[in-house]
Design an enzyme around this catalytic site. Structure first.
Site, PDB file in Angstrom:
ATOM      1  CD  GLU A  20     -12.686   4.799  -4.379  1.00 32.43           C
ATOM      2  OE1 GLU A  20     -13.276   4.813  -3.277  1.00 32.43           O
ATOM      3  OE2 GLU A  20     -12.340   5.825  -4.997  1.00 32.43           O
TER       4      GLU A  20
HETATM    5  C1  BMA Z   1     -11.785   7.050  -1.527  1.00 35.36           C
HETATM    6  C2  BMA Z   1     -10.390   6.590  -1.213  1.00 35.36           C
HETATM    7  C3  BMA Z   1      -9.412   7.678  -1.431  1.00 35.36           C
HETATM    8  C4  BMA Z   1      -9.981   9.023  -1.078  1.00 35.36           C
HETATM    9  C5  BMA Z   1     -11.174   8.882  -0.187  1.00 35.36           C
HETATM   10  C6  BMA Z   1     -11.778  10.188   0.245  1.00 35.36           C
HETATM   11  O1  BMA Z   1     -11.839   7.329  -2.805  1.00 35.36           O
HETATM   12  O2  BMA Z   1     -10.096   5.477  -1.947  1.00 35.36           O
HETATM   13  O3  BMA Z   1      -9.001   7.670  -2.737  1.00 35.36           O
HETATM   14  O4  BMA Z   1      -9.028   9.774  -0.474  1.00 35.36           O
HETATM   15  O5  BMA Z   1     -12.168   8.171  -0.825  1.00 35.36           O
HETATM   16  O6  BMA Z   1     -12.297  10.892  -0.807  1.00 35.36           O
END
Ligand code: BMA
Length: 827
Positions: A429
């Protein structure tokens, strides 16, 4: 070759900044025994000098440990034999994280990356008799803030933002499912080794021909030390142990005709060959190395999708395109040294037994332990491997890049021989966060996104140099016009739960070529929740229960309980107690997974139209007792969602989607051959009256969706059940109830639960019964659970490790009952 692990006799103590380090290391008082490998927190906990950070609100009371500097000391002797070696090295497998090392009072090392082993030549520094080793671990928090002051504050989601400056497992800073625990210590073994010549690396970049008839198995051996007069032999053995060939030299090449191919789970076996490397000198064996090898042909196919924009993102193994069903993996504990091999095996087997064929090692944790990848090789679980960057705008100054390059080289060399390893991915991300601050995206000034150099040149360089056979993907999500583009690459579909909190029934709208994250929260098992909450705090809204839900709004305000409440009230009637709260949260999570996997897999349509080729749920596991997106809680207790996913990822699965009075029906197949199945369809009223039934003999085509004629039943509010039979045996079931559940009364179905033996229960009911959940308060490997019962149908469920324990039984809108071996129960 002498390998001596330095793991006994260590002591640790908090740093006393009032005196110099030398004086502090020499202090007589204040020392505690220390486990090496280990971390400070684990020792303090084990010695009762720190409360259990996972209990109640204790997390708040243990932060001082992470904000403090810590000393480790050891006195060790080096015997004659060891000091005779041409080469004598101190090997630090992993120092978490900022560590200064003194040997016999001389500063010999400064380490700043917990993922990079350190090797010190101590030939001239080692003394006969006693030697002292002193380690000083500095607080990463203080150091991070200093780096922020120097280089500037950076954007990051989750945890203290200074984390982006430190090459430390990012989740240790706290995440939206985990507490803050800034561990410090020598988390990997410390070894003293003495040798003339040793095997430093064995690399086996095997390849299988396109026709799968021949495998080429090169074995590259790298030696370290004094290179004269030694000889290397390489022996290749088949999965059965038979010797297939023997060659001498550091670069062998074997050809294997009609190789025994390695397949992901569900597609075939996981045979493993072995390359045995022996280093000799004058007939004496100096060193050996055994390397397991799986022979397979793996590609990520990106081709046009018939009638749609963009291109596919399909994993293909041995020429077999796959629908990837799997999950995201986070570290199993904040205290990494507590994670046992048994735990790894248990969790990965739970995934494999739920028909998963891929695990994503997420970028905010660690490059996992060798046992993890060995197990994935054995179980046929493909691995999506992120590099350890998550949700941050990372720096790119020269020292940082040097550290990252060393880290990447270590990781790629260590993992590249695993057949399960399918893809390298730059980060988690970081493109999404760069887009969110306007630092990435078409027409934007990308200067602010310095870390691109890591994801788009440094890491691909390392992968091309050390593991050219595997695809490197710059990030997750990534591909197309931006990281949310559904037509190219992978996507994180968080419209359900995050952002607009879309209903989970709408998952089909948020599909993509490969959905590498999506999820919905649920509470852990009731027994797990009761395990961390004091008696008086055992209600859903308690401070402790809210504390054990780390989901937070961008402001940092906890909001997990609020979002959960929305999904509960959208679908179900108000819960009456903590037990029902747990059941209801797990119910909506399971339902969300039914929609997600069913709808995503239904788009794995046919060759040339693999519109969606994968679904990886966020998240498989937990690292402490918490309400989170996990489908298995921190005590290894599976939630209903795991069984729903198991049904939706079954080799043959019946897809049902209600459309007014009609029911759309299809079969998704992961089989490699077409097969004849019998489809049985049933329609019932809420009260259990069967209003329609149909049986069809159909041909399910391999590795695709077989759409069938819709079924129209002219009545409202019906409950549909479907079963697939192959050769008389039921191989798949699915059901579709009218929604939302809260508008209908599912109460008092005379559900009967009988213990047939210590491992088997029989279930039956006269009315359609939704979500029969069997819970023993501990881990149990049920072959099925969270069952939708068709009126009059008799189901037996088994758990080999049940051992006749009392079983708590719940179903939608019913009071919980307990079945015990000596008496059957009915509602
Ligand atoms: C995404 C994942 C984690 C996070 C999850 C829940 O961002 O990459 O970083 O824990 O969603 O929010």
């Amino acid at each position: 070759m002498i390998n001596r692990s330095l793991q006994t006799g260590w002591q640790l103590k908090p740093r006393d900044v009032a005196v110099s380090p030398e004086q502090d290391f020499g202090a007589a008082e204040g020392w505690l025994p220390a486990a090496v490998p280990g971390t400070v927190q684990q020792d303090l906990l084990a010695q009762g000098r720190m409360p259990d950070p996972y209990y109640g609100l204790n997390e708040h009371d243990v932060q001082w440990v992470g904000e403090q500097d810590w000393l480790y000391r050891l006195t060790f002797s080096a015997d004659e034999a060891l000091r005779q070696g041409d080469h004598i090295e101190l090997h630090f497998g992993g120092l978490d994280t900022l560590c200064t090392v003194w040997l016999n009072g001389e500063e010999v090392l400064r380490s700043e990356n917990m993922f990079v082993p350190q090797v010190l030549d101590v030939k001239t520094r080692l003394r006969a008799g006693d030697n002292t080793l002193h380690l000083l671990f500095g607080s990463v928090l203080r150091a991070g803030h200093a780096l922020e002051a120097e280089h500037g504050r950076r954007t990051a989601w989750n945890g203290d933002k200074s984390r982006v400056y430190l090459r430390k497992a990012q989740y240790h800073y706290g995440w939206d499912w985990g507490p803050v625990m800034l561990t410090a210590g020598p988390w990997q073994p410390i070894t003293l080794r003495s040798y003339r010549c040793r095997i430093a690396d064995v690399y086996v970049p095997s390849e299988v021909s396109p026709d799968l008839q021949t495998a080429f198995v090169p074995v590259h051996v790298t030696l370290d030390g004094t290179l004269s007069g030694q000889d290397v032999t390489v022996e290749l053995r088949g999965p059965g142990g038979d010797v297939l060939g023997r060659q001498t030299g550091t670069a062998a090449l074997f050809e294997v005709e009609r190789p025994d191919l390695w397949y992901p789970s569900g597609q075939g076996g996981q045979p493993l060959y072995t390359a045995e490397v022996t280093l000799r000198r004058a007939g004496e064996v100096l060193d050996t190395r055994t390397q397991r090898v799986g022979l397979r042909r793996l590609r990520v196919v990106q081709e046009p999708v018939e009638g749609e924009p963009g291109r596919s993102f399909t994993f293909e193994v041995n020429n077999q395109p796959l629908f990837i069903g799997g999950a995201n993996w986070i570290p199993e504990d904040l205290l990494l040294n507590r994670i046992s091999d048994h735990q790894y095996r248990e969790r990965l087997m739970q995934a494999r037994n739920a028909h998963m064929n891929m695990i994503r090692v997420w970028g905010g944790g660690i490059y996992e332990a060798d046992v993890f990848y060995d197990l994935c090789d054995e179980l046929g679980l493909l691995v999506w491997q992120d590099f350890m960057f998550a949700c941050g705008m990372y720096p790119a100054h020269p020292e940082f890049l040097r550290s990252v390059r060393a880290e990447a080289e270590v990781a790629v060399r260590r993992l590249r021989n695993h057949p399960s390893l399918a893809i390298w991915v730059g980060n988690n991300e970081d493109y999404a966060i760069a887009e969110s601050v306007g630092a990435s995206g078409p027409g934007l000034d990308e200067k602010l996104f310095e870390a691109r150099v890591i994801y788009e040149s440094l890491l691909p360089e390392v992968c091309t140099a050390l593991d050219p056979q595997r695809l490197y993907w710059p990030g997750s999500p990534w591909g197309g016009v931006n990281s949310a583009d559904p037509t190219v690459g992978d996507r994180h579909s968080w419209e359900v739960w995050h952002s607009q909190m879309a209903p989970y029934q709408d998952y089909a709208r948020f599909q993509a070529r490969f959905v590498s994250e999506f999820g919905l929260q649920s509470a852990p098992a009731l027994s797990t929740l009761e395990g961390y909450a004091p008696e008086e705090e055992r209600f859903p809204e308690s401070r402790t229960v809210v504390h054990h839900n780390k989901a937070a709004a961008p402001s940092g305000e906890p909001d997990g309980h609020r979002r959960l409440a929305v999904y509960l009230s959208d679908n179900l009637r108000a819960h009456r107690d903590l037990g029902e709260f747990v059941y209801q949260t797990q119910f909506v999570q399971a339902e969300a997974m039914r929609y997600a996997y069913r709808d995503f897999r239904s788009r794995f349509e046919h060759p040339g139209k693999y519109a969606v080729s994968g679904a990886l749920v966020w998240q498989l596991n937990d690292c402490w007792p918490v309400t989170s997106w996990a489908i298995i809680d921190s005590r290894g207790i599976a939630k209903p969602a795991l069984y729903t996913i198991k049904r939706e990822l079954a080799p043959l699965a019946a897809g049902l989607r209600r459309r007014g009075h009609a029911l759309d029906i299809w079969i998704s197949s992961a089989e490699r051959m077409a097969c004849s199945v019998t489809l049985e369809l049933f329609a019932y009223t809420l009260s259990g009256t069967q209003v329609a039934q149909e049986t069809r003999d159909v041909r399910a085509l391999p590795a695709r969706k077989t759409a069938l004629a819709a079924w129209t039943v002219p009545a409202e509010d019906l409950i549909f059940f479907a079963a697939l039979r192959v050769g008389g045996e039921v191989v798949a079931r699915s059901a579709d109830f009218p929604e939302p559940y809260k508008y209908r009364d599912f109460a008092s179905p005379d559900l009967q639960v009988e213990y047939l033996s210590a491992t088997t229960l029989r279930l039956r009911a006269s009315r359609p019964t939704k979500g029969v959940w069997l819970d023993v308060g501990e881990k149990a490997d049920w072959d099925d659970n969270f069952i939708d019962l068709r009126p009059g149908e008799v189901r037996t469920v088994t758990a080999p490790d049940l051992g006749g324990r009392p079983v708590h039984v719940r179903a939608l809108d019913t009071q919980a009952v307990t079945a015990s071996l000596h008496e059957s129960v009915s509602r």
